[in-house]
Design a protein around this motif. Structure first.
Motif, PDB file in Angstrom:
ATOM      1  N   GLY A 213     -12.056  12.507 -39.525  1.00 53.56           N
ATOM      2  CA  GLY A 213     -12.794  13.261 -38.696  1.00 53.56           C
ATOM      3  C   GLY A 213     -14.177  13.649 -39.331  1.00 53.56           C
ATOM      4  N   THR A 214     -15.097  14.297 -38.426  1.00 55.68           N
ATOM      5  CA  THR A 214     -16.540  14.616 -38.979  1.00 55.68           C
ATOM      6  C   THR A 214     -16.341  15.505 -40.210  1.00 55.68           C
ATOM      7  OG1 THR A 214     -18.578  15.720 -38.450  1.00 55.68           O
ATOM      8  CG2 THR A 214     -16.901  16.350 -37.275  1.00 55.68           C
ATOM      9  N   ALA A 215     -17.085  14.963 -41.220  1.00 50.04           N
ATOM     10  CA  ALA A 215     -16.725  15.691 -42.557  1.00 50.04           C
ATOM     11  C   ALA A 215     -17.536  16.883 -42.603  1.00 50.04           C
ATOM     12  CB  ALA A 215     -17.259  14.752 -43.595  1.00 50.04           C
ATOM     13  N   THR A 216     -18.751  16.977 -42.089  1.00 48.70           N
ATOM     14  CA  THR A 216     -19.659  18.149 -42.259  1.00 48.70           C
ATOM     15  C   THR A 216     -20.702  18.689 -40.872  1.00 48.70           C
ATOM     16  OG1 THR A 216     -21.509  16.790 -42.897  1.00 48.70           O
ATOM     17  CG2 THR A 216     -20.120  17.626 -44.638  1.00 48.70           C
ATOM     18  N   SER A 217     -20.264  17.964 -39.749  1.00 51.65           N
ATOM     19  CA  SER A 217     -21.005  18.429 -38.838  1.00 51.65           C
ATOM     20  C   SER A 217     -20.398  19.231 -37.730  1.00 51.65           C
ATOM     21  CB  SER A 217     -21.293  17.118 -37.922  1.00 51.65           C
ATOM     22  OG  SER A 217     -20.542  16.631 -36.951  1.00 51.65           O
ATOM     23  N   SER A 218     -21.135  19.846 -36.707  1.00 44.75           N
ATOM     24  CA  SER A 218     -20.551  20.720 -35.528  1.00 44.75           C
ATOM     25  C   SER A 218     -20.069  19.935 -34.496  1.00 44.75           C
ATOM     26  CB  SER A 218     -21.603  21.565 -35.240  1.00 44.75           C
ATOM     27  OG  SER A 218     -22.793  20.861 -34.843  1.00 44.75           O
ATOM     28  N   ARG A 219     -19.730  18.576 -34.593  1.00 46.98           N
ATOM     29  CA  ARG A 219     -19.677  17.557 -33.520  1.00 46.98           C
ATOM     30  C   ARG A 219     -18.086  17.154 -33.407  1.00 46.98           C
ATOM     31  NH1 ARG A 219     -21.929  13.116 -32.614  1.00 46.98           N
ATOM     32  NH2 ARG A 219     -22.403  13.334 -30.556  1.00 46.98           N
ATOM     33  N   GLY A 220     -17.095  17.928 -33.924  1.00 48.08           N
ATOM     34  CA  GLY A 220     -15.822  17.510 -33.603  1.00 48.08           C
ATOM     35  C   GLY A 220     -15.250  17.377 -32.193  1.00 48.08           C
ATOM     36  N   ARG A 221     -14.192  16.751 -32.047  1.00 48.77           N
ATOM     37  CA  ARG A 221     -13.661  16.456 -30.791  1.00 48.77           C
ATOM     38  C   ARG A 221     -12.129  16.706 -30.545  1.00 48.77           C
ATOM     39  NH1 ARG A 221     -16.340  10.459 -30.009  1.00 48.77           N
ATOM     40  NH2 ARG A 221     -18.593  10.915 -30.237  1.00 48.77           N
ATOM     41  N   GLY A 222     -11.711  16.921 -29.143  1.00 53.26           N
ATOM     42  CA  GLY A 222     -10.429  17.241 -28.842  1.00 53.26           C
ATOM     43  C   GLY A 222     -10.044  18.354 -29.573  1.00 53.26           C
ATOM     44  N   VAL A 223      -8.621  18.153 -30.580  1.00 54.29           N
ATOM     45  CA  VAL A 223      -8.112  19.360 -31.197  1.00 54.29           C
ATOM     46  C   VAL A 223      -8.687  19.743 -32.486  1.00 54.29           C
ATOM     47  CG1 VAL A 223      -5.690  18.479 -30.256  1.00 54.29           C
ATOM     48  CG2 VAL A 223      -6.616  17.362 -32.367  1.00 54.29           C
ATOM     49  N   ASP A 224      -9.781  18.475 -32.713  1.00 57.45           N
ATOM     50  CA  ASP A 224     -10.528  18.854 -33.956  1.00 57.45           C
ATOM     51  C   ASP A 224     -11.808  19.245 -33.706  1.00 57.45           C
ATOM     52  OD1 ASP A 224      -8.276  18.216 -35.654  1.00 57.45           O
ATOM     53  OD2 ASP A 224      -9.192  16.097 -35.853  1.00 57.45           O
ATOM     54  N   ARG A 225     -12.158  20.149 -32.472  1.00 63.44           N
ATOM     55  CA  ARG A 225     -13.385  20.285 -32.026  1.00 63.44           C
ATOM     56  C   ARG A 225     -14.447  21.270 -33.015  1.00 63.44           C
ATOM     57  NH1 ARG A 225     -16.643  20.745 -27.713  1.00 63.44           N
ATOM     58  NH2 ARG A 225     -15.383  19.735 -26.204  1.00 63.44           N
ATOM     59  N   ASP A 226     -13.705  22.112 -33.577  1.00 58.91           N
ATOM     60  CA  ASP A 226     -14.382  23.198 -34.561  1.00 58.91           C
ATOM     61  C   ASP A 226     -13.712  22.895 -35.810  1.00 58.91           C
ATOM     62  OD1 ASP A 226     -15.502  24.510 -32.209  1.00 58.91           O
ATOM     63  OD2 ASP A 226     -13.577  25.401 -31.915  1.00 58.91           O
ATOM     64  N   VAL A 227     -13.247  21.715 -36.138  1.00 55.19           N
ATOM     65  CA  VAL A 227     -12.983  21.430 -37.551  1.00 55.19           C
ATOM     66  C   VAL A 227     -13.327  20.187 -38.179  1.00 55.19           C
ATOM     67  CG1 VAL A 227     -10.919  20.993 -38.801  1.00 55.19           C
ATOM     68  CG2 VAL A 227     -10.597  22.419 -36.614  1.00 55.19           C
ATOM     69  N   ASN A 228     -13.708  20.541 -39.362  1.00 60.00           N
ATOM     70  CA  ASN A 228     -14.118  19.314 -40.519  1.00 60.00           C
ATOM     71  C   ASN A 228     -13.204  18.864 -41.233  1.00 60.00           C
ATOM     72  OD1 ASN A 228     -16.755  21.383 -40.334  1.00 60.00           O
ATOM     73  ND2 ASN A 228     -17.343  19.446 -39.871  1.00 60.00           N
ATOM     74  N   PHE A 229     -13.026  17.649 -41.503  1.00 58.96           N
ATOM     75  CA  PHE A 229     -11.984  16.840 -42.184  1.00 58.96           C
ATOM     76  C   PHE A 229     -12.762  15.708 -43.074  1.00 58.96           C
ATOM     77  CE2 PHE A 229      -9.039  18.286 -39.058  1.00 58.96           C
ATOM     78  CZ  PHE A 229      -7.909  18.457 -39.784  1.00 58.96           C
ATOM     79  N   TYR A 230     -12.012  15.627 -44.225  1.00 57.51           N
ATOM     80  CA  TYR A 230     -12.167  14.067 -44.871  1.00 57.51           C
ATOM     81  C   TYR A 230     -11.011  13.848 -45.501  1.00 57.51           C
ATOM     82  CZ  TYR A 230     -12.551  15.910 -49.727  1.00 57.51           C
ATOM     83  OH  TYR A 230     -12.150  16.461 -50.888  1.00 57.51           O
ATOM     84  N   ASN A 231     -10.998  12.643 -45.923  1.00 64.49           N
ATOM     85  CA  ASN A 231      -9.525  11.983 -46.541  1.00 64.49           C
ATOM     86  C   ASN A 231      -9.603  11.584 -48.011  1.00 64.49           C
ATOM     87  OD1 ASN A 231      -8.396  12.202 -43.731  1.00 64.49           O
ATOM     88  ND2 ASN A 231      -9.477  10.176 -43.435  1.00 64.49           N
ATOM     89  N   TRP A 232      -8.531  11.957 -48.726  1.00 61.87           N
ATOM     90  CA  TRP A 232      -8.462  11.817 -50.152  1.00 61.87           C
ATOM     91  C   TRP A 232      -7.309  10.839 -50.228  1.00 61.87           C
ATOM     92  CZ3 TRP A 232      -9.009  16.536 -53.592  1.00 61.87           C
ATOM     93  CH2 TRP A 232      -8.938  15.968 -55.044  1.00 61.87           C
ATOM     94  N   ILE A 233      -7.675   9.766 -50.932  1.00 61.56           N
ATOM     95  CA  ILE A 233      -6.516   8.645 -51.042  1.00 61.56           C
ATOM     96  C   ILE A 233      -6.129   8.323 -52.329  1.00 61.56           C
ATOM     97  CG2 ILE A 233      -6.064   6.268 -50.420  1.00 61.56           C
ATOM     98  CD1 ILE A 233      -8.688   7.607 -48.457  1.00 61.56           C
ATOM     99  N   THR A 234      -4.769   8.376 -52.637  1.00 63.88           N
ATOM    100  CA  THR A 234      -4.408   8.345 -53.896  1.00 63.88           C
ATOM    101  C   THR A 234      -3.557   7.146 -53.825  1.00 63.88           C
ATOM    102  OG1 THR A 234      -4.136  10.915 -54.446  1.00 63.88           O
ATOM    103  CG2 THR A 234      -2.885   9.219 -55.882  1.00 63.88           C
ATOM    104  N   VAL A 235      -3.691   5.859 -54.909  1.00 66.30           N
ATOM    105  CA  VAL A 235      -3.120   4.841 -54.903  1.00 66.30           C
ATOM    106  C   VAL A 235      -2.516   4.654 -55.984  1.00 66.30           C
ATOM    107  CG1 VAL A 235      -3.488   2.180 -54.922  1.00 66.30           C
ATOM    108  CG2 VAL A 235      -5.180   3.400 -53.648  1.00 66.30           C
ATOM    109  N   GLU A 236      -1.201   4.351 -55.936  1.00 64.10           N
ATOM    110  CA  GLU A 236      -0.002   4.120 -56.941  1.00 64.10           C
ATOM    111  C   GLU A 236       0.436   2.819 -56.973  1.00 64.10           C
ATOM    112  OE1 GLU A 236       2.798   7.273 -56.465  1.00 64.10           O
ATOM    113  OE2 GLU A 236       1.430   8.866 -56.845  1.00 64.10           O
TER     114      GLU A 236
END
Length: 273
Positions: A213-236
């Motif tokens: 999703g948008t990490a830092t902006s006010s331009r979320g869409r749909g169910v994430d309209r007002d939400v900021n996301f980023y992804n954290w990947i752990t590799v084993e």
């Protein structure tokens, strides 16, 4: 992370919260899959570059469609010098790569020329990607990064797939890419996709696509309209985990929202891929 959109930052503390959390995690690599700016303005690129410079870990970044010159401002620049400001102020390399023991990542440029939303992937960039992965150890976790999508994903209300996507996804299958990181849709979505033998020669292959999703902006869409996301990947060695982290404006920090775990596909890459 994706769709940072300097020029439309959602919260005065969100960039600092993001940088502080990333730097406190001791990560191997920070990936930014495009749209660092809102209108490809110089001041927006300068702000984006300042954020990238604050990360302690190496950074791999590709441009998004908002990082190229708007066609209505200067059609000539959009066609012939679309990524000039990105190259000057962020990175001269629009197909960056990263390799260290156990991890190999390659960035495709899907934002240039006359493309507006859907994006376009050039054949020569796909060939460059295949060459890069062919030189990596067979046990390396393989990551492909681009701004636009390569496939229509179930659960996402969008058919915006980049031109040249079929060539790119076929090459990703041959190279045994484990994870595709993208953005563009401003919705956080993680899903495994089974690539059939018809997609590319050499049999089926599962790839996980993590659309941030948008990490830092006010331009979320749909169910994430007002939400900021980023992804954290752990590799084993035998699995990897994608954790979607959501910004809590009240607390002023990111917190774990959802977590998806996938077994690694340990079959070797095709010879000559």
């Amino acid at each position: 992370m994706s769709d940072v959109h300097f020029g439309r930052i959602s919260h005065p503390r969100i960039v600092d919260a993001l940088v502080d959390e990333v730097n406190g995690a001791g990560l191997d690599l920070v990936v930014v899959s495009g749209d660092l700016t809102q209108r490809a303005r110089t001041r927006e690129f300068v702000a984006a570059r300042a954020m990238l410079d604050r990360f302690d870990a190496p950074v791999l970044v590709v441009p998004g469609n908002h990082d190229v010159r708007a066609w209505w401002h200067n059609p000539f620049a959009r066609l012939w010098r679309s990524s000039k400001r990105f190259r000057q102020l962020v990175s001269p390399d629009v197909t960056p790569s990263f390799a260290e023991p156990g991890l190999a990542a390659f960035g495709l440029n899907s934002a240039h020329g006359w493309t507006i939303k859907g994006g376009r992937i050039r054949p020569e960039h796909v060939a460059e990607m295949e060459t890069f992965f062919s030189r990596q150890p067979l046990d390396a976790f393989r990551v492909l990064v681009l701004h636009h999508h390569l496939l229509v994903l179930e659960g996402l209300d969008s058919d915006e797939v980049s031109r040249g996507a079929s060539r790119a996804i076929g090459a990703a299958q041959r190279a045994r890419v484990d994870l595709v990181l993208c953005g563009h849709l401003h919705t956080s979505h993680v899903a495994p996709v089974e690539l059939s033998p018809a997609t590319a020669a050499g049999g089926g292959h599962r790839v996980v696509i993590a659309s941030a999703g948008t990490a830092t902006s006010s331009r979320g869409r749909g169910v994430d309209r007002d939400v900021n996301f980023y992804n954290w990947i752990t590799v084993e060695p035998e699995r990897f985990v994608v954790q979607e982290r959501r910004f809590d404006a009240g607390a002023g920090r990111f917190e774990a929202a959802r977590e998806s775990t996938f077994d690694r596909d340990r079959r070797p890459a095709r010879s000559g891929a």
